[in-house]
Design a protein around this motif. Structure first.
Motif, mmCIF file in Angstrom:
data_model
loop_
_atom_site.group_PDB
_atom_site.id
_atom_site.type_symbol
_atom_site.label_atom_id
_atom_site.label_comp_id
_atom_site.label_asym_id
_atom_site.label_seq_id
_atom_site.Cartn_x
_atom_site.Cartn_y
_atom_site.Cartn_z
ATOM 1 N N GLN A 1 0.851 -1.179 0.000
ATOM 2 C CA GLN A 1 0.000 0.000 0.000
ATOM 3 C C GLN A 1 0.895 1.240 0.000
ATOM 4 O OE1 GLN A 1 -3.142 0.289 -0.354
ATOM 5 N NE2 GLN A 1 -4.046 -1.694 0.213
ATOM 6 N N VAL A 2 0.468 2.279 -0.679
ATOM 7 C CA VAL A 2 1.217 3.539 -0.711
ATOM 8 C C VAL A 2 0.234 4.687 -0.493
ATOM 9 C CG1 VAL A 2 2.586 5.121 -2.131
ATOM 10 C CG2 VAL A 2 3.055 2.661 -2.192
ATOM 11 N N LEU A 3 0.559 5.525 0.480
ATOM 12 C CA LEU A 3 -0.246 6.693 0.816
ATOM 13 C C LEU A 3 0.561 7.937 0.464
ATOM 14 C CD1 LEU A 3 -2.742 7.943 2.252
ATOM 15 C CD2 LEU A 3 -1.496 7.676 4.408
ATOM 16 N N LEU A 4 0.021 8.799 -0.393
ATOM 17 C CA LEU A 4 0.744 9.957 -0.893
ATOM 18 C C LEU A 4 0.023 11.252 -0.546
ATOM 19 C CD1 LEU A 4 1.495 8.670 -4.523
ATOM 20 C CD2 LEU A 4 2.913 8.386 -2.484
ATOM 21 N N THR A 5 0.790 12.248 -0.120
ATOM 22 C CA THR A 5 0.264 13.605 0.038
ATOM 23 C C THR A 5 1.244 14.570 -0.637
ATOM 24 O OG1 THR A 5 1.280 13.798 2.243
ATOM 25 C CG2 THR A 5 -1.034 13.144 2.151
ATOM 26 N N PRO A 6 0.763 15.729 -1.121
ATOM 27 C CA PRO A 6 1.590 16.613 -1.969
ATOM 28 C C PRO A 6 2.417 17.624 -1.189
ATOM 29 C CG PRO A 6 -0.664 17.386 -1.973
ATOM 30 C CD PRO A 6 -0.653 16.144 -1.128
ATOM 31 N N HIS A 7 3.379 17.149 -0.391
ATOM 32 C CA HIS A 7 4.257 17.984 0.437
ATOM 33 C C HIS A 7 3.432 18.985 1.249
ATOM 34 C CE1 HIS A 7 8.654 19.544 0.763
ATOM 35 N NE2 HIS A 7 8.012 19.642 1.916
ATOM 36 N N MET A 8 2.563 18.442 2.075
ATOM 37 C CA MET A 8 1.632 19.250 2.869
ATOM 38 C C MET A 8 2.091 19.462 4.299
ATOM 39 S SD MET A 8 -0.805 20.158 0.876
ATOM 40 C CE MET A 8 -2.098 20.662 2.013
ATOM 41 N N GLY A 9 3.282 18.947 4.652
ATOM 42 C CA GLY A 9 3.708 18.989 6.043
ATOM 43 C C GLY A 9 3.677 20.365 6.674
ATOM 44 N N TYR A 10 4.031 21.396 5.906
ATOM 45 C CA TYR A 10 4.089 22.747 6.466
ATOM 46 C C TYR A 10 2.942 23.627 5.994
ATOM 47 C CZ TYR A 10 5.900 24.008 1.847
ATOM 48 O OH TYR A 10 6.046 24.185 0.490
ATOM 49 N N VAL A 11 2.021 23.075 5.185
ATOM 50 C CA VAL A 11 1.039 23.912 4.494
ATOM 51 C C VAL A 11 -0.207 24.110 5.355
ATOM 52 C CG1 VAL A 11 -0.281 24.239 2.375
ATOM 53 C CG2 VAL A 11 1.935 23.087 2.294
ATOM 54 N N GLU A 12 -0.142 25.106 6.211
ATOM 55 C CA GLU A 12 -1.307 25.558 6.978
ATOM 56 C C GLU A 12 -1.557 27.017 6.633
ATOM 57 O OE1 GLU A 12 -0.754 24.995 11.142
ATOM 58 O OE2 GLU A 12 -1.072 22.822 11.056
ATOM 59 N N LYS A 13 -2.806 27.395 6.519
ATOM 60 C CA LYS A 13 -3.131 28.766 6.120
ATOM 61 C C LYS A 13 -2.498 29.791 7.055
ATOM 62 C CE LYS A 13 -6.927 31.874 4.912
ATOM 63 N NZ LYS A 13 -6.430 33.022 5.686
ATOM 64 N N GLY A 14 -2.577 29.540 8.357
ATOM 65 C CA GLY A 14 -2.021 30.501 9.305
ATOM 66 C C GLY A 14 -0.533 30.708 9.102
ATOM 67 N N THR A 15 0.199 29.627 8.871
ATOM 68 C CA THR A 15 1.642 29.715 8.646
ATOM 69 C C THR A 15 1.950 30.484 7.368
ATOM 70 O OG1 THR A 15 2.048 27.639 9.812
ATOM 71 C CG2 THR A 15 3.744 28.378 8.287
ATOM 72 N N LEU A 16 1.269 30.127 6.273
ATOM 73 C CA LEU A 16 1.536 30.790 5.006
ATOM 74 C C LEU A 16 1.148 32.267 5.062
ATOM 75 C CD1 LEU A 16 1.967 27.851 4.147
ATOM 76 C CD2 LEU A 16 0.810 28.378 1.994
#
Length: 357
Positions: free
Chosen positions: A317-332
């Protein structure tokens, strides 16, 4: 006087728009790019794409980047004659050739995350890593797909309580994730990195509010790389990418893992030899890989990560996310606002916040 030409790169969500609208259009000509071209310095990037990237950026005096989405090697910097200020996000960016920028007297500054996560010690990447571990262990994505397609129970979960969590790297993020897995699930923690000592690991456990040992067993037990890959039920990568750490995990390491194990990478794709990882997963050597980072980002449409039927015909099984580790609206939002403030500081001749040199 002509307006200052500003490029905002790689804003996939469009979150920069309200921030850069603060700048008077009479004095600032802002262009926001929602896509990313292939990296200029990647061996698979054709010359035509390199030329397209250079042409896209050559007119701008200020470029605002988002982390490492668009690298700036020396060769690209040389093709940007109008560049006078480069702003990135975060407090470091290994994809910038700082020496080349300094030679051109181009100031470089980052943007620090001052959001609420910093005060509670569980930042965005830590949360995302733990979410991936839980999703992989509980089989969330395949079960969701099964229910939506008319199926029901087609698999089983992997329990974490009392199992072994192996962290490759015991820096800030490695400690944060290990602390959660220990405290919340009673997982036993083993750790390895090239220079990690037991004494250093003990200090990190104490600083994280954990006992140094329980019943004679170290809370953060330092082991060899071989032992970590052999013993861990979850292997999670928490290293900084450098020339020394590039490709630090390869086929030999993956071959040691239990067939029931979970492999997680939320750090950087090139820390792992990607072909070796794909090969191991195609053979079904481990239960699941959960990945947030890749060698090339965004993933090409024809990437094996996108096109392979994972979880079928004996594959893992492979679970993929698009480099979301730091992607929070408040941070950006915080980062983009700091970029605006640094543009104003630069125009006034004031010191930049989070300056790189």
């Amino acid at each position: 006087m002509a307006p200052l030409k500003i490029a905002v790169l790689d804003d996939y969500q469009g979150l920069s728009v309200p921030h850069f609208k603060q700048l008077d259009p009479a004095g600032y000509d802002v262009t926001i790019f929602r896509d990313t071209l292939l990296p200029y310095n990647h061996p698979d990037t054709p010359q035509s794409v390199k030329d397209e990237l250079a042409k896209r950026l050559e007119a701008f005096e200020v470029i605002c980047t988002m982390r490492e989405r668009t690298p700036f090697p020396r060769e690209l910097i040389a093709r940007l004659p109008n560049l006078k200020l480069l702003l990135t996000t975060g407090t470091r960016n290994a994809s910038l050739d700082l020496a080349a920028l300094k030679e051109r007297n181009i100031p470089v500054a980052g943007a620090a995350d001052t959001g609420p996560a910093k005060s509670v010690g569980a930042d965005s990447t830590t949360q995302h890593c733990v979410a991936l571990i839980l999703a992989a262990a509980r089989n969330i994505a395949p079960d969701d797909a099964s229910v939506k397609s008319g199926g029901w129970q087609t698999s089983y979960a992997a329990g974490l309580s009392g199992k072994v969590f192996g962290t490759v790297g015991l820096g800030r993020l490695g400690v944060a994730v290990a602390r959660i897995m220990s405290f919340a699930f009673g997982m036993r923690i083993v750790a390895w990195s090239s220079n990690l000592t037991q004494e250093a690991a003990d200090k990190k456990a104490k600083a994280a509010g954990l006992p140094v040992e329980t019943n004679g067993e170290k809370t953060f037990k330092v082991v060899s790389k071989e032992e970590l890959f052999k013993s861990a039920d979850v292997v999670s990568i928490h290293l900084v990418l450098s020339d020394r750490s590039r490709g630090v995990i390869a086929a030999g390491d993956l071959a040691l893992m239990k067939p029931t194990a979970i492999f997680v990478n939320t750090s950087r794709g090139p820390l792992v030899v990607e072909e070796d990882l794909i090969g191991a997963l195609e053979k079904g050597q481990i239960r699941t890989a959960a990945l947030d980072v890749f060698n090339i980002e965004p993933l090409p449409l024809d990437s094996k990560w996108r096109t392979t039927k994972w979880g079928q015909d004996g594959r893992s099984q492979v679970l993929l996310t698009p480099h979301m580790g730091y992607v929070e609206k408040g941070t950006l939002d915080v980062w983009y606002q700091q970029q605006i403030e640094n543009i104003r500081r630069w125009e006034k001749g004031e010191a930049l916040t989070s300056s790189f040199f």
